[in-house]
Scaffold this active site. Structure first.
Site, short mmCIF file in Angstrom:
data_model
loop_
_atom_site.label_atom_id
_atom_site.label_comp_id
_atom_site.label_asym_id
_atom_site.label_seq_id
_atom_site.Cartn_x
_atom_site.Cartn_y
_atom_site.Cartn_z
N LEU A 211 47.12 54.37 30.49
CA LEU A 211 47.07 53.38 31.62
C LEU A 211 48.05 55.01 32.19
O LEU A 211 47.41 54.76 33.63
CB LEU A 211 47.53 52.16 31.26
CG LEU A 211 48.67 51.56 33.08
CD1 LEU A 211 47.84 50.31 32.78
CD2 LEU A 211 49.62 52.06 33.47
N GLU B 270 55.06 37.04 32.44
CA GLU B 270 56.34 37.80 33.76
C GLU B 270 55.74 35.51 34.23
O GLU B 270 57.70 35.77 35.38
CB GLU B 270 55.00 38.52 34.44
CG GLU B 270 56.09 39.43 35.82
CD GLU B 270 54.96 40.21 36.58
OE1 GLU B 270 54.10 40.51 36.10
OE2 GLU B 270 55.63 40.34 37.12
N ASP C 98 43.93 34.87 31.44
CA ASP C 98 45.16 34.98 31.47
C ASP C 98 45.67 36.62 30.59
O ASP C 98 44.97 36.68 30.06
CB ASP C 98 45.40 34.14 30.20
CG ASP C 98 46.19 32.67 31.05
OD1 ASP C 98 47.24 32.83 32.23
OD2 ASP C 98 45.98 31.65 30.24
N HIS D 110 48.49 41.15 41.93
CA HIS D 110 49.20 42.45 41.48
C HIS D 110 49.55 43.58 42.17
O HIS D 110 48.76 43.12 43.03
CB HIS D 110 48.33 43.05 40.42
CG HIS D 110 48.91 43.61 39.32
ND1 HIS D 110 49.72 45.14 40.06
CD2 HIS D 110 49.81 44.38 38.37
CE1 HIS D 110 50.22 45.88 38.99
NE2 HIS D 110 49.93 45.06 37.65
N ARG E 45 39.16 49.33 30.70
CA ARG E 45 39.67 50.66 31.21
C ARG E 45 40.88 51.23 30.63
O ARG E 45 40.81 52.70 29.97
CB ARG E 45 40.25 50.41 32.25
CG ARG E 45 40.75 51.97 33.42
CD ARG E 45 39.46 53.13 33.39
NE ARG E 45 39.84 54.37 33.70
CZ ARG E 45 40.67 54.82 33.00
NH1 ARG E 45 40.41 55.34 31.83
NH2 ARG E 45 40.60 56.25 33.71
N TYR E 46 41.37 50.58 29.66
CA TYR E 46 42.76 51.07 29.01
C TYR E 46 42.95 50.38 27.51
O TYR E 46 43.88 50.84 26.73
CB TYR E 46 44.44 50.86 28.95
CG TYR E 46 43.78 51.13 30.66
CD1 TYR E 46 43.46 52.38 31.35
CD2 TYR E 46 44.09 50.29 32.14
CE1 TYR E 46 43.92 52.65 32.63
CE2 TYR E 46 44.13 50.44 33.30
CZ TYR E 46 43.89 52.00 33.77
OH TYR E 46 44.01 52.54 35.03
N MET F 22 40.69 46.19 33.27
CA MET F 22 41.26 46.94 33.16
C MET F 22 41.99 46.72 30.99
O MET F 22 41.56 47.53 30.61
CB MET F 22 42.86 47.01 33.38
CG MET F 22 43.94 46.02 33.57
SD MET F 22 45.24 45.57 33.73
CE MET F 22 46.48 46.97 33.34
N GLU G 110 50.49 39.58 32.52
CA GLU G 110 51.06 39.33 33.75
C GLU G 110 51.44 37.01 33.66
O GLU G 110 52.35 37.00 34.87
CB GLU G 110 50.69 39.83 35.17
CG GLU G 110 50.88 41.41 35.29
CD GLU G 110 49.90 42.06 33.66
OE1 GLU G 110 48.98 41.35 33.22
OE2 GLU G 110 50.25 42.94 34.53
N LEU H 261 44.93 55.59 39.24
CA LEU H 261 45.34 54.91 39.61
C LEU H 261 46.83 55.42 40.08
O LEU H 261 47.67 54.62 41.06
CB LEU H 261 46.11 53.78 37.63
CG LEU H 261 47.06 53.22 37.35
CD1 LEU H 261 46.57 51.19 38.21
CD2 LEU H 261 47.09 52.87 36.55
#
Ligand code: FES
Length: 377
Positions: free
Chosen positions: A36, A292, A285, A208, A109-110, A20, A288, A42
């Site tokens: 995204l 998070e 890493d 996730h 992807r983003y 991603m 998230e 998605l």
């Protein structure tokens, strides 16, 4: 700044590392979010996807920029993927001279480096063969599926067929080297707990999350996460109790549970005061883990009165992991492709309740690539 190796020879084998991605600087946060939320593979937003994506991006980007600022000003996923790719091709050139020179391409992807740029570079280089290699070990239609749909869509938009033959490593949840690397990281986490508490520590494998609507459609992700976790625990001799928990849920819909942050207090109340959190669906890493898990949930853990809250290291440049990337590609080139498996049989099967036409178009695209690959042999 990392100096990327200058590639002078025409590559024989290209390896497109799919993920991603994440914004590596703060100004990249907004376009990252926009891509995204515009990804219909998605998530499908109500009413008008483009307008809703714009609305949500505008509402959220300042807070998310702040999070990236707090982890050093950007996501390190590009840096880690580059280091992993460097090591992977260096090993492959030695291990598999018949498919050398190997060159990796990063297809996020983003965020940059985007898949569209990687495809343009591949078309300029024209390697004999390209392996689309997902960096998500467990397959989900929302992650690997979205990246593969995007490749098919990009070639469709360009109105041209790929110059190279193509194959796909679309999942590898129990690949031995991957499991060894996760086991090493889990042990590194456990070893940070003093010996007298270590054997009682609970290992929380945090992945996730995914909306339940995707699970009900038949997305294989939760089962593949479970397979990875079981294999890691088997490798560790089932030495500690463990659970799978889910993080990073967004929006009001129902997602997989239990949530990672919610179980911290529950375990603490039951006297389980030592926890090791292992990020099991990420290969490096990123926000998230660094925000998070390390900032937000660490605060929750403190409030919950946990004695030890340890986040196991991510795979990053772990040498066992980098070797496993090279081994996985070598196995694909030397065993799977000759056996007629240019992609996993699972990829051929759409989710029983899938209604997304892009998922079929992607399969048509890779089936056509499969025919071309074997016609060329
Ligand atoms: Fe799984 Fe389309 S959503 S194949």
């Amino acid at each position: 700044m990392r100096i990327t190796k200058v590639f002078r020879q025409k590559p024989k084998t290209g390896i497109l590392m799919l993920n991603m991605g994440g914004p590596s600087t703060l100004p990249e946060v907004k376009p990252f979010l926009s891509r995204l939320f515009n990804d219909r593979d998605l998530l499908k937003l109500p009413f008008n996807q483009e307008l809703m994506a714009k609305f949500i991006t505008e509402r959220r980007y300042r807070m998310i920029e702040k999070h990236y600022d707090e982890i050093g000003g950007g996501s390190p996923i590009g840096k880690w993927t580059g280091l992993q790719g460097d090591k992977m091709v260096e090993l492959l050139d030695e291990m598999n001279p018949e498919s050398a020179p190997h060159k990796y391409y990063i297809g996020f992807r983003y965020a940059a480096p985007l898949t569209e740029n990687a495809i343009s570079q591949i078309e300029r280089d024209q390697p004999e063969h390209v392996v689309a290699f997902t960096q998500y070990p467990q397959y989900s239609c929302a992650t690997t599926g979205s990246s593969l749909n995007h490749i098919a869509r990009l070639y469709g938009e360009m109105g041209q067929k790929p110059s190279s033959t193509w194959s796909v490593i679309d999942r590898w949840p129990v690949w031995e080297g991957l499991i060894d690397a996760f086991a090493e990281c889990t042990i590194a986490g456990l070893n940070q707990i003093p010996e007298e508490d270590r054997h009682k520590a609970v290992i929380l494998f945090s992945a996730h999350s995914l909306p339940l609507s995707a699970v009900e459609r038949g997305d294989p992700y939760p089962h593949e996460v479970a397979a990875t976790v079981y294999a890691v625990m088997q490798k560790l001799g089932f030495r500690n109790p463990w659970r799978v928990t889910w993080q990073s849920q967004v929006g009001p819909k129902k997602w997989l549970s239990p949530k990672t942050d919610e179980v911290l207090e529950e375990f603490s109340k039951r006297g389980r005061k030592s926890l090791v959190i292992v990020p099991i669906a990420f290969t490096s890493d990123h926000i998230e883990t660094l925000h998070e898990l390390d900032i937000e949930f660490a605060e929750e853990a403190e409030k919950a009165g946990l004695k030890h809250y340890i986040r196991a290291p991510a795979l990053n440049d772990n040498s066992t992991f980098c070797q496993s990337l090279a081994d996985r590609v070598q196995h694909h080139l030397n065993v799977e492709i000759p056996r007629g498996e240019s992609f996993n049989a699972q990829l051929g099967l759409r989710c029983p309740k899938c209604t997304n036409p892009s998922c079929q178009e992607m399969r048509n695209f890779f089936n056509e690539r499969k025919r071309m690959l074997y016609a060329s042999k």
